[in-house]
Design a protein around this motif. Structure first.
Motif, PDB file in Angstrom:
ATOM      1  N   THR A  83       0.809  -1.216   0.000  1.00 16.79           N
ATOM      2  CA  THR A  83       0.000   0.000   0.000  1.00 16.79           C
ATOM      3  C   THR A  83       0.845   1.271   0.000  1.00 16.79           C
ATOM      4  OG1 THR A  83      -0.203  -0.103   2.413  1.00 16.79           O
ATOM      5  CG2 THR A  83      -1.993  -1.086   1.117  1.00 16.79           C
ATOM      6  N   ASP A  84       2.143   1.165   0.316  1.00 13.82           N
ATOM      7  CA  ASP A  84       2.999   2.350   0.272  1.00 13.82           C
ATOM      8  C   ASP A  84       3.079   2.852  -1.160  1.00 13.82           C
ATOM      9  OD1 ASP A  84       3.586   2.774   2.884  1.00 13.82           O
ATOM     10  OD2 ASP A  84       5.701   2.247   2.764  1.00 13.82           O
ATOM     11  N   PRO A  85       2.773   4.131  -1.386  1.00 18.81           N
ATOM     12  CA  PRO A  85       2.749   4.647  -2.765  1.00 18.81           C
ATOM     13  C   PRO A  85       4.139   4.902  -3.337  1.00 18.81           C
ATOM     14  CG  PRO A  85       2.180   6.378  -1.209  1.00 18.81           C
ATOM     15  CD  PRO A  85       2.325   5.107  -0.411  1.00 18.81           C
ATOM     16  N   ALA A  86       4.219   4.774  -4.647  1.00 20.63           N
ATOM     17  CA  ALA A  86       5.451   5.108  -5.358  1.00 20.63           C
ATOM     18  C   ALA A  86       5.778   6.566  -5.090  1.00 20.63           C
ATOM     19  CB  ALA A  86       5.268   4.872  -6.860  1.00 20.63           C
ATOM     20  N   GLY A  87       7.066   6.869  -5.070  1.00 23.86           N
ATOM     21  CA  GLY A  87       7.490   8.236  -4.817  1.00 23.86           C
ATOM     22  C   GLY A  87       7.840   8.476  -3.361  1.00 23.86           C
ATOM     23  N   SER A  88       7.448   7.551  -2.487  1.00 22.82           N
ATOM     24  CA  SER A  88       7.726   7.726  -1.060  1.00 22.82           C
ATOM     25  C   SER A  88       8.983   6.970  -0.640  1.00 22.82           C
ATOM     26  CB  SER A  88       6.528   7.238  -0.238  1.00 22.82           C
ATOM     27  OG  SER A  88       6.344   5.839  -0.421  1.00 22.82           O
ATOM     28  N   VAL A  89       9.925   6.814  -1.555  1.00 18.74           N
ATOM     29  CA  VAL A  89      11.109   6.000  -1.316  1.00 18.74           C
ATOM     30  C   VAL A  89      12.249   6.853  -0.773  1.00 18.74           C
ATOM     31  CG1 VAL A  89      12.811   4.492  -2.411  1.00 18.74           C
ATOM     32  CG2 VAL A  89      10.439   4.405  -3.129  1.00 18.74           C
ATOM     33  N   THR A  90      12.919   6.332   0.244  1.00 22.76           N
ATOM     34  CA  THR A  90      14.122   6.975   0.784  1.00 22.76           C
ATOM     35  C   THR A  90      15.277   5.989   0.640  1.00 22.76           C
ATOM     36  OG1 THR A  90      13.883   6.138   3.045  1.00 22.76           O
ATOM     37  CG2 THR A  90      12.693   8.177   2.501  1.00 22.76           C
ATOM     38  N   PRO A  91      16.516   6.449   0.733  1.00 22.13           N
ATOM     39  CA  PRO A  91      17.657   5.538   0.619  1.00 22.13           C
ATOM     40  C   PRO A  91      17.620   4.396   1.643  1.00 22.13           C
ATOM     41  CG  PRO A  91      18.395   7.797   0.397  1.00 22.13           C
ATOM     42  CD  PRO A  91      16.944   7.856   0.783  1.00 22.13           C
ATOM     43  N   ASP A  92      17.012   4.643   2.803  1.00 24.24           N
ATOM     44  CA  ASP A  92      16.931   3.589   3.832  1.00 24.24           C
ATOM     45  C   ASP A  92      15.993   2.449   3.440  1.00 24.24           C
ATOM     46  OD1 ASP A  92      18.677   4.989   5.452  1.00 24.24           O
ATOM     47  OD2 ASP A  92      17.060   5.982   6.571  1.00 24.24           O
ATOM     48  N   ASP A  93      15.133   2.668   2.453  1.00 25.98           N
ATOM     49  CA  ASP A  93      14.159   1.659   2.046  1.00 25.98           C
ATOM     50  C   ASP A  93      14.755   0.543   1.195  1.00 25.98           C
ATOM     51  OD1 ASP A  93      12.101   3.035   3.331  1.00 25.98           O
ATOM     52  OD2 ASP A  93      11.712   4.270   1.552  1.00 25.98           O
ATOM     53  N   PHE A  94      15.920   0.777   0.616  1.00 25.98           N
ATOM     54  CA  PHE A  94      16.512  -0.183  -0.305  1.00 25.98           C
ATOM     55  C   PHE A  94      17.214  -1.298   0.470  1.00 25.98           C
ATOM     56  CE2 PHE A  94      15.788   3.384  -3.005  1.00 25.98           C
ATOM     57  CZ  PHE A  94      15.627   2.861  -4.280  1.00 25.98           C
ATOM     58  N   GLY A  95      17.015  -2.531   0.004  1.00 28.70           N
ATOM     59  CA  GLY A  95      17.682  -3.677   0.609  1.00 28.70           C
ATOM     60  C   GLY A  95      18.574  -4.380  -0.391  1.00 28.70           C
ATOM     61  N   VAL A  96      19.559  -5.080   0.127  1.00 31.38           N
ATOM     62  CA  VAL A  96      20.479  -5.881  -0.684  1.00 31.38           C
ATOM     63  C   VAL A  96      20.719  -7.177   0.073  1.00 31.38           C
ATOM     64  CG1 VAL A  96      22.809  -6.038  -1.642  1.00 31.38           C
ATOM     65  CG2 VAL A  96      21.632  -3.842  -1.614  1.00 31.38           C
ATOM     66  N   HIS A  97      20.675  -8.301  -0.639  1.00 29.25           N
ATOM     67  CA  HIS A  97      20.990  -9.597  -0.038  1.00 29.25           C
ATOM     68  C   HIS A  97      21.320 -10.582  -1.145  1.00 29.25           C
ATOM     69  CE1 HIS A  97      16.933 -11.045  -1.142  1.00 29.25           C
ATOM     70  NE2 HIS A  97      16.536  -9.835  -0.793  1.00 29.25           N
ATOM     71  N   PRO A  98      22.033 -11.656  -0.831  1.00 28.49           N
ATOM     72  CA  PRO A  98      22.347 -12.644  -1.869  1.00 28.49           C
ATOM     73  C   PRO A  98      21.080 -13.294  -2.411  1.00 28.49           C
ATOM     74  CG  PRO A  98      23.636 -13.031   0.130  1.00 28.49           C
ATOM     75  CD  PRO A  98      22.608 -11.985   0.456  1.00 28.49           C
ATOM     76  N   GLY A  99      21.119 -13.733  -3.656  1.00 23.91           N
ATOM     77  CA  GLY A  99      20.023 -14.501  -4.239  1.00 23.91           C
ATOM     78  C   GLY A  99      19.265 -13.767  -5.318  1.00 23.91           C
ATOM     79  N   ARG A 100      18.053 -14.274  -5.602  1.00 28.97           N
ATOM     80  CA  ARG A 100      17.159 -13.688  -6.600  1.00 28.97           C
ATOM     81  C   ARG A 100      15.765 -13.617  -5.994  1.00 28.97           C
ATOM     82  NH1 ARG A 100      19.032 -12.859 -11.464  1.00 28.97           N
ATOM     83  NH2 ARG A 100      16.994 -12.613 -12.421  1.00 28.97           N
ATOM     84  N   ASP A 101      15.007 -12.625  -6.404  1.00 27.84           N
ATOM     85  CA  ASP A 101      13.590 -12.539  -6.059  1.00 27.84           C
ATOM     86  C   ASP A 101      12.795 -12.704  -7.343  1.00 27.84           C
ATOM     87  OD1 ASP A 101      14.064 -12.065  -3.395  1.00 27.84           O
ATOM     88  OD2 ASP A 101      13.300 -10.014  -3.380  1.00 27.84           O
ATOM     89  N   TRP A 102      11.622 -13.288  -7.195  1.00 29.47           N
ATOM     90  CA  TRP A 102      10.699 -13.442  -8.317  1.00 29.47           C
ATOM     91  C   TRP A 102       9.323 -13.091  -7.797  1.00 29.47           C
ATOM     92  CZ3 TRP A 102       6.213 -16.115  -8.785  1.00 29.47           C
ATOM     93  CH2 TRP A 102       5.694 -16.256 -10.063  1.00 29.47           C
ATOM     94  N   PHE A 103       8.561 -12.323  -8.570  1.00 27.87           N
ATOM     95  CA  PHE A 103       7.172 -12.074  -8.195  1.00 27.87           C
ATOM     96  C   PHE A 103       6.329 -11.858  -9.437  1.00 27.87           C
ATOM     97  CE2 PHE A 103       8.936  -7.751  -8.178  1.00 27.87           C
ATOM     98  CZ  PHE A 103       7.958  -7.008  -8.826  1.00 27.87           C
TER      99      PHE A 103
END
Length: 178
Positions: free
Chosen positions: A100-120
Motif C-alpha cells: 500500500t505504500d505509494p510510489a514516490g515515497s522511497v528513501t535511501p533507507d528503504d533499499f535492501g540488498v541480499h544474496p540470491g534472486r527474487d521473483w514475483f
C-alpha cells in the motif's frame, strides 16, 4: 492429538480401544490426556485400531493448520500471507503480499540488498520496482525476476497492489522478518 474424539465418535469406551490397540486402559488414558508421551509404535497401533491414518490422528483440532492469517506491517505499508510452511520445496518460500505504500515515497533507507534472486508476479494493481537507479512498472499479469544484490524496494502505483512472490532463504529473511 485426536485419539479421544475419534474414540468417542465411534462410541467406544477407553477399554474398547485399549483392547483393540493392545495397550492398557490406564496407559491409553494417560496418552489421551497428554500425561504420557506417545511412541511411534503406540501411535501406529492406535491409528490402526481406529482405522485412521497417522495424519488424521495428529491433525490439528482447530483451523490453525488450514487458515493462513495475514501479518500486517503498517509502517512499511505491507500485509503478508506466507503460503508455505516450514520452508517450501528446495528451501523456497511462497508469499502473497499486499503493498500500500505509494510510489514516490522511497528513501535511501528503504533499499535492501541480499544474496540470491527474487521473483514475483503482480496479481492486481501496479507495482513500482526500484532496482538500483532504475524505476520499473510491473502491471497485473506481468512478472519480474532480478538479482537481489542490486539495491531494491517495491511500492504500489495508484492504489494497493498484490503480488505473489517466491523467495529463497535470504529473501525470506530480508523481506518477511525485517
Amino acid at each position: 492429538m485426536r485419539i479421544r474424539s475419534l474414540r468417542k465418535a465411534r462410541g467406544w469406551s477407553l477399554d474398547n480401544l485399549a483392547e483393540r490397540a493392545g495397550i492398557s486402559p490406564s496407559q491409553l488414558s494417560r496418552i489421551e490426556t497428554g500425561h504420557r508421551r506417545l511412541s511411534l509404535d503406540q501411535l501406529t497401533v492406535i491409528s490402526g485400531a481406529l482405522g485412521k491414518s497417522l495424519d488424521e490422528l495428529v491433525e490439528s483440532p482447530d483451523d490453525s493448520d488450514v487458515v493462513i492469517r495475514p501479518d500486517r506491517d503498517d509502517t512499511r505499508g505491507l500485509t503478508t500471507w506466507v503460503l508455505t510452511k516450514d520452508n517450501g520445496p528446495q528451501g523456497l518460500t511462497v508469499a502473497k503480499m499486499r503493498i500500500t505504500d505509494p510510489a514516490g515515497s522511497v528513501t535511501p533507507d528503504d533499499f535492501g540488498v541480499h544474496p540470491g534472486r527474487d521473483w514475483f508476479t503482480v496479481l492486481s494493481g501496479t507495482v513500482v520496482l526500484y532496482l538500483g537507479e532504475r524505476v520499473i512498472r510491473i502491471e497485473a499479469g506481468q512478472a519480474a525476476s532480478f538479482s537481489t544484490m542490486t539495491p531494491h524496494t517495491l511500492r504500489s502505483d495508484r492504489g494497493p497492489a498484490e503480488i505473489l512472490c517466491v523467495l529463497d532463504h535470504n529473501g525470506e529473511r530480508s523481506h518477511l522478518h525485517t
